[in-house]
Enzyme design. Structure first.
Site, short mmCIF file in Angstrom:
data_model
loop_
_atom_site.label_atom_id
_atom_site.label_comp_id
_atom_site.label_asym_id
_atom_site.label_seq_id
_atom_site.Cartn_x
_atom_site.Cartn_y
_atom_site.Cartn_z
N LYS A 1 -10.06 -1.14 89.42
CA LYS A 1 -10.18 -2.31 88.55
C LYS A 1 -11.44 -3.13 88.85
CE LYS A 1 -5.57 -2.53 86.71
NZ LYS A 1 -4.24 -3.11 86.68
N ARG B 1 0.12 2.33 91.32
CA ARG B 1 -0.40 3.00 90.12
C ARG B 1 -1.87 3.33 90.41
NH1 ARG B 1 -3.11 1.96 85.41
NH2 ARG B 1 -2.29 2.94 83.53
#
Ligand code: PT1
Length: 259
Positions: A204, A238
């Site tokens: 991210k 995740r």
């Protein structure tokens, strides 16, 4: 939890079949690398992304779920917010619903309860299209925690068992870098809500900003955050890079096994 991308990329002219085949090969790879669970979604929810039509989302996800089901028993979560996709995916062999909207849209909460499968309830401020424009909190940890407590209560009210509920603070979903870091630092507190905790930090932007690196050079940053999240009590991670994360987490587990 290994992430499978099903979005046709702008450089390929092979259409959805080509993309589904690539996604299937990727799924096989993540399974062989030791994934315990695959997350399949047909709608991008990254910052700035736009919603996708129902038919398109079904076409991206259902044939892929069926194909994976033919070669493996690995649990599959369907990353969707549409009740129709939830039904079709569970029918095709998925067994978990992953909702970045925490089942707040349409009748998704009732449908998830009816399907009687585990659900992941994620926190998001705003919508994917606009959430990164100006995220504001007075106390990000308290607000995210209160939101998730309320969504757990709503899920219980709808008839979902407590052991079928997973919560997720939603890293990168309407949060500045500082918000993300504060949430990670306090991740252990989310365990107080009495359900399993999922963390999605892999590749991210917060990593990109701290390291000044593009998405394809965020592996070491992602692994560092995965280790931190695991040590702070995350039950599910995740991730895109399953093999290296599995090694990193095996080391965290080893530490947990000594007195
Ligand atoms: C997540 C998640 C998800 N993330 C769950 N589902 C994405 N439960 C999709 C960035 O800041 O964390 N938890 N489904 C991917 N979304 C993003 C968001 C990707 C932010 C990238 C960023 O770079």
């Amino acid at each position: 939890m290994g992430v499978i991308n099903t979005t046709p990329d702008s450089f390929s002219d092979g259409g959805q079949f080509d993309t589904t085949d690539k996604a299937f090969q990727h799924a096989r790879r993540l399974i062989s690398e030791g994934a315990d669970l695959l997350d399949i979604g047909g709608e991008s929810t990254r910052p700035g992304s736009q919603p996708v039509a129902l038919d398109e989302e079904l076409e991206r996800t259902i044939p892929l779920i069926q194909a994976v089901r033919e070669v493996s028993d690995i649990p599959i979560s369907i990353d969707t917010n549409k009740p129709e996709v939830m039904r079709a995916a569970i029918d095709a062999g998925a067994s978990i619903i992953n909702s970045i909207w925490a089942l707040r849209l349409d009748d998704s909460l009732a449908v998830a309860a009816e399907l009687d499968v585990p659900v992941c309830l994620m926190h998001m401020q705003g919508t994917p299209a606009t959430m990164q424009q100006d995220p504001v909190y007075e106390d990000v940890v308290a607000e995210v925690k209160d939101f998730l407590a309320a969504r757990i209560a709503a899920a219980l009210d709808a008839g979902i068992d407590i052991d079928k509920i997973i919560i997720d603070p939603g890293f990168g979903f309407g949060k500045t870098i500082e918000h993300n870091l504060l949430l990670l630092k306090s991740l252990a507190e989310f365990r107080e809500l009495g359900v399993r905790v999922l963390a999605g930090l892999s590749r991210k932007k917060m990593i990109g900003t701290i390291l000044d690196k593009p998405a394809d050079q965020r592996l070491y940053g992602s692994l560092s955050l995965a280790v931190m999240a695991a040590m702070l009590g995350a039950d599910i991670l995740r991730v895109h890079d399953v093999a290296p994360t599995a090694d990193a987490i095996a080391m965290v587990r080893a530490l947990g096994k000594v007195a």
